[in-house]
Design an enzyme around this catalytic site. Structure first.
Site, PDB file in Angstrom:
ATOM      1  CG  ASP A  34      -2.099   0.925   1.078  1.00 48.62           C
ATOM      2  OD1 ASP A  34      -3.237   0.436   1.074  1.00 48.62           O
ATOM      3  OD2 ASP A  34      -1.893   2.153   0.970  1.00 48.62           O
ATOM      4  CG  LEU A  82      -8.790  -5.302  -2.747  1.00 45.44           C
ATOM      5  CD1 LEU A  82      -7.864  -6.239  -1.992  1.00 45.44           C
ATOM      6  CD2 LEU A  82     -10.085  -5.105  -1.980  1.00 45.44           C
ATOM      7  CB  THR A 134     -16.633  -0.659  -8.857  1.00 50.53           C
ATOM      8  OG1 THR A 134     -17.877   0.004  -8.686  1.00 50.53           O
ATOM      9  CG2 THR A 134     -15.919   0.013 -10.039  1.00 50.53           C
ATOM     10  CG  ASP A 135     -22.017  -1.482  -8.663  1.00 47.73           C
ATOM     11  OD1 ASP A 135     -21.205  -0.550  -8.463  1.00 47.73           O
ATOM     12  OD2 ASP A 135     -23.076  -1.600  -8.011  1.00 47.73           O
ATOM     13  CD  GLU A 136     -19.333   3.708  -8.517  1.00 48.76           C
ATOM     14  OE1 GLU A 136     -18.998   4.747  -9.099  1.00 48.76           O
ATOM     15  OE2 GLU A 136     -19.374   3.592  -7.287  1.00 48.76           O
ATOM     16  CE1 TYR A 182     -13.136   3.778  -8.301  1.00 53.46           C
ATOM     17  CE2 TYR A 182     -15.535   3.801  -8.505  1.00 53.46           C
ATOM     18  CZ  TYR A 182     -14.377   3.188  -8.060  1.00 53.46           C
ATOM     19  OH  TYR A 182     -14.441   1.989  -7.392  1.00 53.46           O
ATOM     20  CB  ALA A 184     -13.659   6.215 -17.361  1.00 57.87           C
ATOM     21  CE  LYS A 186     -11.666  -0.591  -9.688  1.00 61.18           C
ATOM     22  NZ  LYS A 186     -10.556  -1.140  -8.842  1.00 61.18           N
ATOM     23  CG  ASN A 211     -22.291   1.988  -3.552  1.00 60.39           C
ATOM     24  OD1 ASN A 211     -22.529   1.718  -4.725  1.00 60.39           O
ATOM     25  ND2 ASN A 211     -21.990   3.208  -3.150  1.00 60.39           N
ATOM     26  CG  LEU A 222     -24.263   8.534   1.888  1.00 63.06           C
ATOM     27  CD1 LEU A 222     -24.592   9.976   1.550  1.00 63.06           C
ATOM     28  CD2 LEU A 222     -25.316   7.621   1.265  1.00 63.06           C
ATOM     29  N   PRO A 237     -24.863  16.935   3.439  1.00 60.50           N
ATOM     30  CG  PRO A 237     -22.725  16.947   2.514  1.00 60.50           C
ATOM     31  CD  PRO A 237     -23.464  16.649   3.771  1.00 60.50           C
ATOM     32  CE1 TYR A 239     -22.538  15.723  -2.563  1.00 67.64           C
ATOM     33  CE2 TYR A 239     -22.067  13.708  -3.784  1.00 67.64           C
ATOM     34  CZ  TYR A 239     -21.655  14.717  -2.918  1.00 67.64           C
ATOM     35  OH  TYR A 239     -20.380  14.710  -2.433  1.00 67.64           O
ATOM     36  N   GLY A 315     -22.696  14.296 -13.602  1.00 67.60           N
ATOM     37  CA  GLY A 315     -22.777  12.948 -14.188  1.00 67.60           C
ATOM     38  C   GLY A 315     -23.238  11.887 -13.200  1.00 67.60           C
TER      39      GLY A 315
HETATM   40  P1  NAD Z   1      -9.988   2.942  -0.332  1.00 65.95           P
HETATM   41  O1  NAD Z   1      -9.883   4.250  -1.034  1.00 65.95           O
HETATM   42  O2  NAD Z   1     -10.560   2.906   1.045  1.00 65.95           O
HETATM   43  O3  NAD Z   1      -8.547   2.265  -0.239  1.00 65.95           O
HETATM   44  C1  NAD Z   1      -7.649   2.261  -1.313  1.00 65.95           C
HETATM   45  C2  NAD Z   1      -6.261   1.850  -0.802  1.00 65.95           C
HETATM   46  O4  NAD Z   1      -5.380   1.805  -1.927  1.00 65.95           O
HETATM   47  C3  NAD Z   1      -5.668   2.845   0.207  1.00 65.95           C
HETATM   48  O5  NAD Z   1      -5.133   2.156   1.303  1.00 65.95           O
HETATM   49  C4  NAD Z   1      -4.585   3.555  -0.595  1.00 65.95           C
HETATM   50  O6  NAD Z   1      -3.493   3.986   0.208  1.00 65.95           O
HETATM   51  C5  NAD Z   1      -4.172   2.460  -1.570  1.00 65.95           C
HETATM   52  N1  NAD Z   1      -3.574   3.016  -2.795  1.00 65.95           N
HETATM   53  C6  NAD Z   1      -4.066   4.027  -3.564  1.00 65.95           C
HETATM   54  N2  NAD Z   1      -3.228   4.281  -4.594  1.00 65.95           N
HETATM   55  C7  NAD Z   1      -2.182   3.403  -4.465  1.00 65.95           C
HETATM   56  C8  NAD Z   1      -1.007   3.157  -5.230  1.00 65.95           C
HETATM   57  N3  NAD Z   1      -0.718   3.890  -6.322  1.00 65.95           N
HETATM   58  N4  NAD Z   1      -0.183   2.175  -4.833  1.00 65.95           N
HETATM   59  C9  NAD Z   1      -0.461   1.432  -3.722  1.00 65.95           C
HETATM   60  N5  NAD Z   1      -1.535   1.641  -2.955  1.00 65.95           N
HETATM   61  C10 NAD Z   1      -2.400   2.602  -3.332  1.00 65.95           C
HETATM   62  O7  NAD Z   1     -10.800   2.007  -1.333  1.00 65.95           O
HETATM   63  P2  NAD Z   1     -11.881   0.858  -1.019  1.00 65.95           P
HETATM   64  O8  NAD Z   1     -13.204   1.470  -0.897  1.00 65.95           O
HETATM   65  O9  NAD Z   1     -11.356  -0.042   0.038  1.00 65.95           O
HETATM   66  O10 NAD Z   1     -11.842   0.073  -2.411  1.00 65.95           O
HETATM   67  C11 NAD Z   1     -10.901  -0.960  -2.644  1.00 65.95           C
HETATM   68  C12 NAD Z   1     -11.118  -1.534  -4.030  1.00 65.95           C
HETATM   69  O11 NAD Z   1     -12.433  -2.044  -4.152  1.00 65.95           O
HETATM   70  C13 NAD Z   1     -10.948  -0.492  -5.152  1.00 65.95           C
HETATM   71  O12 NAD Z   1     -10.298  -1.123  -6.222  1.00 65.95           O
HETATM   72  C14 NAD Z   1     -12.381  -0.131  -5.509  1.00 65.95           C
HETATM   73  O13 NAD Z   1     -12.464   0.258  -6.863  1.00 65.95           O
HETATM   74  C15 NAD Z   1     -13.086  -1.439  -5.256  1.00 65.95           C
HETATM   75  N6  NAD Z   1     -14.522  -1.336  -4.890  1.00 65.95           N
HETATM   76  C16 NAD Z   1     -14.903  -0.504  -3.874  1.00 65.95           C
HETATM   77  C17 NAD Z   1     -16.254  -0.445  -3.519  1.00 65.95           C
HETATM   78  C18 NAD Z   1     -16.723   0.419  -2.373  1.00 65.95           C
HETATM   79  O14 NAD Z   1     -17.936   0.524  -2.148  1.00 65.95           O
HETATM   80  N7  NAD Z   1     -15.856   1.021  -1.589  1.00 65.95           N
HETATM   81  C19 NAD Z   1     -17.189  -1.226  -4.204  1.00 65.95           C
HETATM   82  C20 NAD Z   1     -16.752  -2.070  -5.237  1.00 65.95           C
HETATM   83  C21 NAD Z   1     -15.406  -2.119  -5.559  1.00 65.95           C
HETATM   84  P1  TYD Z   2     -20.421   7.452  -2.290  1.00 68.76           P
HETATM   85  O1  TYD Z   2     -20.372   6.924  -0.892  1.00 68.76           O
HETATM   86  O2  TYD Z   2     -19.493   8.549  -2.680  1.00 68.76           O
HETATM   87  O3  TYD Z   2     -20.295   6.191  -3.258  1.00 68.76           O
HETATM   88  P2  TYD Z   2     -20.504   6.091  -4.884  1.00 68.76           P
HETATM   89  O4  TYD Z   2     -20.492   7.452  -5.454  1.00 68.76           O
HETATM   90  O5  TYD Z   2     -19.309   5.301  -5.297  1.00 68.76           O
HETATM   91  O6  TYD Z   2     -21.791   5.368  -5.084  1.00 68.76           O
HETATM   92  O7  TYD Z   2     -21.898   8.000  -2.561  1.00 68.76           O
HETATM   93  C1  TYD Z   2     -23.050   7.161  -2.404  1.00 68.76           C
HETATM   94  C2  TYD Z   2     -24.249   7.952  -2.898  1.00 68.76           C
HETATM   95  O8  TYD Z   2     -24.469   9.062  -2.007  1.00 68.76           O
HETATM   96  C3  TYD Z   2     -24.058   8.570  -4.274  1.00 68.76           C
HETATM   97  O9  TYD Z   2     -25.300   8.522  -4.981  1.00 68.76           O
HETATM   98  C4  TYD Z   2     -23.682  10.014  -4.003  1.00 68.76           C
HETATM   99  C5  TYD Z   2     -24.411  10.309  -2.690  1.00 68.76           C
HETATM  100  N1  TYD Z   2     -23.726  11.259  -1.787  1.00 68.76           N
HETATM  101  C6  TYD Z   2     -24.434  12.384  -1.289  1.00 68.76           C
HETATM  102  O10 TYD Z   2     -25.614  12.591  -1.586  1.00 68.76           O
HETATM  103  N2  TYD Z   2     -23.767  13.230  -0.448  1.00 68.76           N
HETATM  104  C7  TYD Z   2     -22.466  13.036  -0.078  1.00 68.76           C
HETATM  105  O11 TYD Z   2     -21.899  13.869   0.681  1.00 68.76           O
HETATM  106  C8  TYD Z   2     -21.766  11.888  -0.580  1.00 68.76           C
HETATM  107  C9  TYD Z   2     -20.339  11.629  -0.210  1.00 68.76           C
HETATM  108  C10 TYD Z   2     -22.448  11.024  -1.429  1.00 68.76           C
END
Ligand code: NAD
Ligand code: TYD
Length: 376
Positions: A34, A82, A134-136, A182, A184, A186, A211, A222, A237, A239, A315
């Site tokens: 990391d 990850l 991700t599903d995004e 983001y 794009a 992934k 998510n 969120l 806040p 959105y 977007g």
């Molecule tokens: P996060 O932002 O909490 O953690 C990301 C980690 O990656 C951090 O510890 C950061 O220091 C490390 N990192 C970033 N850039 C780096 C680099 N260049 N080299 C080495 N380490 C680096 O993210 P998360 O929410 O835990 O997501 C983890 C993975 O799961 C991501 O690939 C994300 O796309 C995917 N994902 C997340 C969600 C979600 O809801 N959070 C859902 C589906 C998929």
């Molecule tokens: P987020 O947790 O940023 O995840 P993602 O954008 O990857 O789905 O946001 C979840 C949802 O909540 C998303 O529709 C955007 C909305 N949101 C707000 O309305 N206010 C906020 O301050 C944040 C961070 C997100």
């Protein structure tokens, strides 16, 4: 013995995956790679950092030489990837960082693994490159509300839910259609992973998850952001109109799916991971407010006035919804927690770990790691 690199292990989901693997497989060697960006926090792993089968390496996945040398040094047989820039709002402001880490970083890891594994006598046998996505990447679904079905959608059991919504879900064959920098980035990384299988025969797997929520999530997302704001009676806040729908999965259920798929998933396959748990943002926000109020001994709903509608995200994808029936049917995975239980656990965790939260919001955690590892 398996020697596995887990990238992004100091982040939210990565820390749960590292903890699960270190505790469940004492015979494996788990190397957490990391960079410790703003999102990486070693406090997420305090309970396992002394375990003999665990090693932390502060490194950037974009640094090809370091990745290659580490794979050689540790005789790496598996990679669970990850590490990423993960926040959509940040990607809107700074798309370059997302392309760098998510696309070039993934490519650097792939190329290092390719060169290292191809040089071994057994080549790709027994190896695995597992990419977490991700599903995004699939884009956005329409809001389809069949007659008589009212939110919160989570009150429907999964199969009923599916019948009610027909085919309006993301399945593994849904065409990629990312909208944010983001998603794009992934999507691009997913394509590179599949290309390494198709071109070089690398044993890859890709999963696309909905998510996540749960402990240790960085409070820009969120749920943790809102829990903390409600506690401190700061505005929430929302959105746009708060009508966007997200499909929420408890993070430990994602980590369990990753464990199962890493060990039993079929090479070159894609699996969607999700718990049929769709919520409109505004409905989930109300649940979070009620839960925080109750657990803090306030009157339930007392803090509804903190809801503040703000300009919509550019977007902003309307609806995400995952069909995870392939994973459920082929590997027998299912989510362990009902949403009500998961959100209660999550709110309780953040309220009980105020110090963890304060260290982040004050920036203290960065100073500590700057001292240990140099400036980020
Ligand atoms: P996060 O932002 O909490 O953690 C990301 C980690 O990656 C951090 O510890 C950061 O220091 C490390 N990192 C970033 N850039 C780096 C680099 N260049 N080299 C080495 N380490 C680096 O993210 P998360 O929410 O835990 O997501 C983890 C993975 O799961 C991501 O690939 C994300 O796309 C995917 N994902 C997340 C969600 C979600 O809801 N959070 C859902 C589906 C998929
Ligand atoms: P987020 O947790 O940023 O995840 P993602 O954008 O990857 O789905 O946001 C979840 C949802 O909540 C998303 O529709 C955007 C909305 N949101 C707000 O309305 N206010 C906020 O301050 C944040 C961070 C997100």
């Amino acid at each position: 013995m398996k020697s596995i690199i887990i990238t992004g292990g100091a982040g939210f989901i990565g820390s749960h995956v590292v903890r699960l693997f270190v505790n469940k497989y004492p015979e494996y060697r788990i190397i957490n790679v990391d960079k410790l960006t703003y999102a990486g926090n070693l406090a997420n792993l305090k309970d396992i950092e002394e375990k003999p089968n665990y090693r932390f390496v502060k490194a950037d996945i974009c640094d090809f030489d370091t990745m290659y040398t580490l794979m050689q040094e540790e005789h790496v047989t598996g990679i669970i990837h990850l590490a990423a820039e993960s926040h959509v709002d940040r990607s809107i402001k700074d798309p370059f960082t997302f392309a760098r880490t998510n696309v070039m970083g993934t490519l650097s890891l792939l190329q290092a693994a390719k060169l290292y594994w191809e040089a071994q006598p057994e080549k790709y046998e027994g190896k695995r490159f597992y990419h977490i996505s991700t599903d995004e990447v699939y884009g956005a679904l329409e809001m389809t509300h069949p007659d008589g079905i009212e939110p919160p959608f989570s009150t429907l059991a999964s199969s009923e839910h599916h019948e009610a919504y027909g085919e309006d879900f993301f399945v593994e064959t849904t065409k990629y259609n990312p909208h944010s920098p983001y998603s794009a980035s992934k999507a691009s990384s997913d394509h590179f992973v599949r290309a390494f299988h198709d071109t070089y025969g690398m044993p890859t797997i890709v999963t696309n998850c909905s998510n996540n929520y749960g402990p240790y999530q960085f409070p820009e997302k969120l749920i943790p952001l809102f829990i903390n704001n409600i506690r401190h009676r700061k505005p929430l806040p929302v959105y746009g109109k708060g009508e966007n729908v997200r499909d929420w999965l408890y993070v430990e259920d994602h980590a369990r799916a990753i464990d199962l798929i890493f060990h039993q998933g079929t090479i070159a396959e894609t699996y969607n991971i999700g718990g049929f748990n769709e919520w409109k943002n505004i409905d989930i926000i109300k649940v979070v407010i009620n839960t925080v109020d109750r657990l803090l001994g306030r009157e339930e709903g007392e803090d509804m006035n903190l809801i503040t509608y703000v300009t919509d995200r550019a977007g902003h994808d309307m609806r995400y919804a995952i069909d995870s029936r392939k994973l459920q049917a082929e590997l027998g995975w299912e989510p362990s927690l009902q949403f009500e239980e998961g959100i209660e656990k999550t709110v309780r965790w953040y309220l009980d770990h105020q110090e963890w939260m304060d260290n982040i919001t004050s920036g203290e955690y960065e100073k500590y790691y700057d001292d240990m590892y140099g400036k980020r």
